[in-house]
Design an enzyme around this catalytic site. Structure first.
Site, PDB file in Angstrom:
ATOM      1  CB  ILE A 274      -0.942   0.015   1.225  1.00  0.00           C
ATOM      2  CG1 ILE A 274      -1.981  -1.114   1.143  1.00  0.00           C
ATOM      3  CG2 ILE A 274      -1.626   1.369   1.370  1.00  0.00           C
ATOM      4  CD1 ILE A 274      -3.016  -0.958   0.055  1.00  0.00           C
ATOM      5  CD  GLU A 275       2.536   3.671   3.804  1.00  0.00           C
ATOM      6  OE1 GLU A 275       2.978   4.654   3.183  1.00  0.00           O
ATOM      7  OE2 GLU A 275       1.654   3.751   4.671  1.00  0.00           O
ATOM      8  CB  THR A 276       6.637   2.126  -1.506  1.00  0.00           C
ATOM      9  OG1 THR A 276       6.993   0.811  -1.027  1.00  0.00           O
ATOM     10  CG2 THR A 276       6.821   3.140  -0.395  1.00  0.00           C
TER      11      THR A 276
END
Length: 337
Positions: free
Chosen positions: A123-125
């Site tokens: 989700i983050e990167t």
């Protein structure tokens, strides 16, 4: 000047005053910098190096624009399709397979479910595919000295960045991240990097920028330190059979103060009947679908995800993505393809 022209001019002046009410003047910024220098000197920095750090920081209007329009401001039905995609799922399964041993080790050592580690990094990167293009120093400077709503918080992160660069020997000139100053595979802000990062590959450095192992171990440690309960439920879908609002208020990022028994009622019940400890801490989540509202019961693990990002939409996206990952990962292992 006619009366109507005067009224329009007065209205424009009023609107301008409202829009600029939260803006910092140059004098305000200089005063904040002076205080910042004094505080950093107390922390052991030399005045000259603090002044140089400030002088090498630049204001970036695009950062203000970005933080003013967060994705989390979207309704759920527009938000989740950004993250819950087949492409991200496939990339996540590949990442899990390629780093299986490290993920298993982190899950066991920190008593965290492996799918939540994989979900966060995805989700983050997008597993390192999008690490951010903003210069971290400029992002934190801009928000710390030119964004009143959260300036105090971001000045603290700016101060932490000074310490982090020195402690981890980071190359500040090439240090890039999100518009909020988050870095690496797991997008840790400087304070989180300093407090929760671990050297999981044993090379003597805590490298969240290029080491997948350190990123995996650090995300696991972050969840462990915030009280993740391995194997326990995260959120449960509810049936709402009334046209009136539930008796409990929808969670708005405050500390947990409800119990399950405070939320469930004859008109708001578990969609899947199961035994559950009614005395445990819980929160009520409302997700806006295109034509109706959807309610969920969030438990302690859901709240732990919000320690990473306070948005309930973010936490729900992470949870649902982790469920997808886990189901497909199990299927692949069972069928061997």
């Amino acid at each position: 000047m006619t009366k109507i022209t005067v009224q329009i001019a007065s209205l424009a002046l009023l609107i301008g005053t409202v829009f600029n009410a939260n803006a910092l003047t140059e004098a305000d910024t200089q005063a904040l910098q002076k205080t910042f220098i004094a505080e950093q000197v107390k922390q052991g920095f030399k005045q000259q190096e603090v002044e140089q750090f400030l002088a090498s920081s630049s204001f970036d209007q695009t950062i203000i624009d970005a933080i003013s329009k967060p994705w989390e401001a979207k309704p759920w039905h527009q938000y989740y399709p950004i993250f819950l995609t087949d492409k991200r799922l496939q990339k996540g399964l590949e990442f899990w397979q390629e780093n299986q041993q490290t993920i298993d080790k982190a899950a066991k050592q920190f008593n965290v479910d492996p799918q939540i580690i994989v979900a966060i990094i995805g989700i983050e990167t997008f597993y390192g595919g999008y690490l951010g293009n903003y210069r971290v120093q400029d992002a934190l400077y801009t928000l710390g000295f030119h964004y009143p709503p959260r300036a105090t918080f971001f000045r603290s992160e700016y101060a932490n960045l000074m310490s982090l660069i020195k402690e981890e020997k980071l190359d500040n000139d090439t240090l890039k991240g999100s518009y909020a100053g988050a870095m690496g595979y797991g997008q840790f802000i400087p304070s989180s990097y300093r407090h929760y990062a671990v050297d999981f590959d044993g090379d003597g450095r805590r490298d969240l920028l290029t080491s997948k192992a350190d990123a995996i171990g650090s995300v696991a440690n972050y969840f462990h330190q915030h009280g993740w309960q391995k194997g326990q439920p995260v959120a449960l879908l509810l049936n709402h059979t009334s046209s009136t609002a539930p008796k409990a208020n929808v969670w708005t990022k405050e500390k947990l103060h409800y119990k399950v028994s405070d939320i469930l009622s004859p008109t708001l019940s578990l969609a899947d009947n199961q035994d559950i400890d009614a005395s445990q801490a819980a929160l009520l989540i409302k997700l806006d679908q295109a034509e109706s509202a959807e309610y969920w019961l969030g438990l302690k693990n859901f709240y732990v995800i919000t320690r990473y990002n306070r948005s309930p939409l973010y936490a729900m996206a992470v949870y649902q993505f982790s469920q997808q990952l886990n189901a497909h990962h199990k299927s692949v292992n069972q069928h061997g393809n």
